[in-house]
Scaffold this active site. Structure first.
Site, PDB file in Angstrom:
ATOM      1  N   CYS A   4       0.831  -1.203   0.000  1.00  0.00           N
ATOM      2  CA  CYS A   4       0.000   0.000   0.000  1.00  0.00           C
ATOM      3  C   CYS A   4       0.869   1.258   0.000  1.00  0.00           C
ATOM      4  CB  CYS A   4      -0.898   0.023   1.234  1.00  0.00           C
ATOM      5  SG  CYS A   4      -2.093  -1.315   1.312  1.00  0.00           S
TER       6      CYS A   4
ATOM      7  N   GLU B 207       0.598   3.964   1.855  1.00  0.00           N
ATOM      8  CA  GLU B 207       0.942   4.444   3.188  1.00  0.00           C
ATOM      9  C   GLU B 207       2.155   3.708   3.750  1.00  0.00           C
ATOM     10  OE1 GLU B 207      -3.631   4.477   2.798  1.00  0.00           O
ATOM     11  OE2 GLU B 207      -1.940   3.292   2.060  1.00  0.00           O
TER      12      GLU B 207
ATOM     13  N   CYS C  95      -2.555  -0.630   7.185  1.00  0.00           N
ATOM     14  CA  CYS C  95      -1.805   0.631   7.163  1.00  0.00           C
ATOM     15  C   CYS C  95      -2.036   1.432   8.436  1.00  0.00           C
ATOM     16  CB  CYS C  95      -2.172   1.447   5.929  1.00  0.00           C
ATOM     17  SG  CYS C  95      -1.499   0.737   4.412  1.00  0.00           S
TER      18      CYS C  95
END
Length: 136
Positions: free
Chosen positions: A56, A58, A93
């Site tokens: 991801c 993040e 995240c």
């Protein structure tokens, strides 16, 4: 936080989104973290044919920041392609962000640059943290 710094964080987040490698989902995400010393570090999602190995945006931003020696953060901006609502980070995240503190300001950002300010504590209440391991 000063509006100028928020705008810079959001701009870099949107630019990072444009760099996403997402040939499978076609769902680009960008993130920009603000370190305690004012540095902005970006990340984008990077997909993999073996879906479980996808990273991801993040987490990419956090990993880049840690690799550059940063451990303290104050804010993150996150942007994706959903136009009609603000979208937050996934659960994984959120947990990774929590590893580096609970006092994050989170800017959920739309493509037009509009944003909603929230906090990690709002997005991840009753979080598991290093304190539960006696490390905080």
């Amino acid at each position: 936080m000063a509006e100028q710094k928020v705008r810079e964080l959001i701009t870099k987040c949107l630019q990072a989104r444009d760099m996403a490698y997402c040939p499978y989902s076609r769902f680009p995400v960008g993130a920009a973290v603000l370190t305690a010393d004012g540095t902005i570090i970006t990340g984008c999602n990077v997909e993999n044919a073996s879906y479980g190995l996808t990273m991801c945006a993040e987490r990419t931003a956090i990993q880049r920041a840690v690799a550059e020696g940063h451990r303290k953060f104050t804010a993150i901006a996150v942007a994706c392609d959903i136009k009609d609502q603000f979208v937050g980070p996934c659960g994984a995240c959120r947990q990774v962000l929590r590893e580096f503190g609970s006092d994050w300001i989170v800017y959920l950002t739309k493509l037009d640059g509009s944003y909603k300010e929230t906090s990690l504590n709002e997005l991840l209440p009753l979080a598991f943290s290093p304190a539960h391991l006696g490390k905080d």
